[in-house]
Design an enzyme around this catalytic site. Structure first.
Site, mmCIF file in Angstrom:
data_model
loop_
_atom_site.group_PDB
_atom_site.id
_atom_site.type_symbol
_atom_site.label_atom_id
_atom_site.label_comp_id
_atom_site.label_asym_id
_atom_site.label_seq_id
_atom_site.Cartn_x
_atom_site.Cartn_y
_atom_site.Cartn_z
ATOM 1 N N HIS A 1 -18.770 17.758 -1.360
ATOM 2 C CA HIS A 1 -17.747 17.598 -2.386
ATOM 3 C C HIS A 1 -17.647 18.809 -3.305
ATOM 4 C CE1 HIS A 1 -17.894 12.891 -2.084
ATOM 5 N NE2 HIS A 1 -17.634 13.481 -0.933
ATOM 6 N N ASP B 1 -21.959 14.570 -0.476
ATOM 7 C CA ASP B 1 -21.502 14.462 -1.866
ATOM 8 C C ASP B 1 -21.511 15.868 -2.454
ATOM 9 O OD1 ASP B 1 -21.154 13.440 -4.679
ATOM 10 O OD2 ASP B 1 -21.511 11.521 -3.684
#
Length: 395
Positions: A243, A220
């Site tokens: 991310h 993430d």
């Protein structure tokens, strides 16, 4: 003349001697003396907690020693306030969480709170999150699971965390909340790119944080920011997989505190799904983010290298069409270079209700498939200085 045989002429020497004596008598509490087995099977959490309580209450400066070895621990809370500065020394030690999510009843594995002048040196914190990532129940509905973060720091002040490693967290790796004037040095965070919701660091409601030399691989955001984040400086951080570095998402909840003064410098992103990103919800609650600066960033095959997204709406979980009420101002992207994995390397999607104010791009060089990339803008008229590839749009 005092009990150390001191007089005025020997005052300096005696001060040194007394300081040395005090140092030599500082409390050092070894968790092995509290019954820790270090076999990776026995729950050593009670021994760690007992050693912490003694160190925290000991004459300063005191320390808790976790010798080299592998220690299993259920969820523990290391709480202050302490009598004075305290250090956790964990060089060569690995602390493991049980892999079974059912053994956790709260959202944190190791919770450290209400401590001033804490130092943690060394240590690998292994959340053993593989089973949790594979749980469809937890992925589909977070409310049905108490998924623990590896390390939660709450109301920690004037502290240093160095040479630490966090791996395979079940949820976020490190959460820093309501903790002012702290520093991280030489940090490693590691989880597979397909791990679920394993943000490397999540930062919120604090004033003053420095992060230097961080190597983050996760599933993430490598570093994410919630509301109330102020005066955060990040230097020499790498991200990928992950991310990217994300401010927000902002505006989801009422009464969010402003984000102000976020600085990224000398960072590298490799194969991430975003680069540097600011995001807020459409039809949001009022909010603000300002003085956010990204400088000297290298992008290696990154999707969405530069992104302002004020229409952030994952899984259609919001009311689209209504503009975000989060005001973005004084944002800069400077000396950002490398390769984009998508044609649109720069996207500035600002709010129609509160257009971005004072956005600057300088010395940008991002290519796509060996040629120039493109840019897209809405509700933003960025200031452009120096050469820029791609050419920066204005809308």
């Amino acid at each position: 003349m005092d009990k150390y045989g001191c007089n005025i002429r020997r005052a300096v020497w005696c001060l040194f001697v007394m300081t040395l004596i005090a140092t030599n008598h500082a409390a050092v509490v070894d968790i092995k003396t509290k019954g820790a087995k270090g076999d990776g099977i026995t729950d050593d959490g009670p021994a760690i907690l007992s050693a912490w309580k003694d160190a925290c209450a000991g004459a300063p400066p005191s320390s808790m020693l976790i010798p080299p070895g592998t220690y299993l621990s259920l969820a523990i809370v290391l709480a202050g306030p302490c009598k004075g500065p305290v250090e956790i020394i964990a060089k060569g030690a690995t602390i493991k969480a049980p892999p079974e999510l059912a053994k956790f009843t709260k959202d944190t594995w190791i919770n450290i709170n209400s401590v001033d002048k804490l130092t943690i040196t060394g240590g690998t914190f292994d959340g053993q999150g593989q089973q949790t990532w594979q749980s469809a129940k937890c992925q589909d509905t977070q409310m049905s699971c108490q998924i623990p973060v590896n390390l939660r720091l709450y109301k920690i002040k004037n502290s240093v965390f160095r040479d630490m490693t966090s791996i395979n967290s079940k949820n976020f790796h490190i959460v820093v909340l309501a903790s002012d004037n702290n520093r991280f040095e030489n940090l490693v965070i590691d989880a597979p790119g397909n791990s679920v919701n394993t943000d490397g660091m999540h930062i919120a409601k604090l004033n003053g944080l420095n992060i230097s030399n961080a190597n983050i691989r996760t599933g993430d955001d490598c570093i994410s920011f919630g509301d109330g984040s102020k005066n955060v400086y990040i230097d020499r951080a790498t991200c990928g997989p992950g991310h990217g570095f994300g401010i927000g998402s902002l505006g989801k909840y009422p009464n969010e505190e402003p984000v102000q003064g976020i600085f990224f410098r000398n960072c590298t992103m490799t194969g991430t799904t975003n680069g540097v990103r600011i995001k807020s919800w459409p039809d949001s609650m009022p909010g603000a983010a300002s003085d956010i600066h990204f400088e000297d960033i290298i992008m290696n095959n990154v999707l969405n290298p530069i992104l302002i997204d004020q229409e952030y709406c994952p899984n259609n979980a919001c009311k689209k069409g209504a503009p975000s009420k989060v005001k973005l101002a004084n944002v800069s992207f400077k000396r950002i270079r490398g390769t984009s994995a998508t044609k649109v390397a720069v996207k500035l999607a600002c709010s129609a209700g509160l257009p971005c104010e004072n956005v600057e791009l300088a010395d940008i060089n991002l290519t796509f498939n060996g040629g120039p990339a493109t840019s897209e803008c809405s509700n933003s008229k960025p200031k452009v200085t120096g050469p820029t590839v791609p050419a920066i749009c204005r809308a």
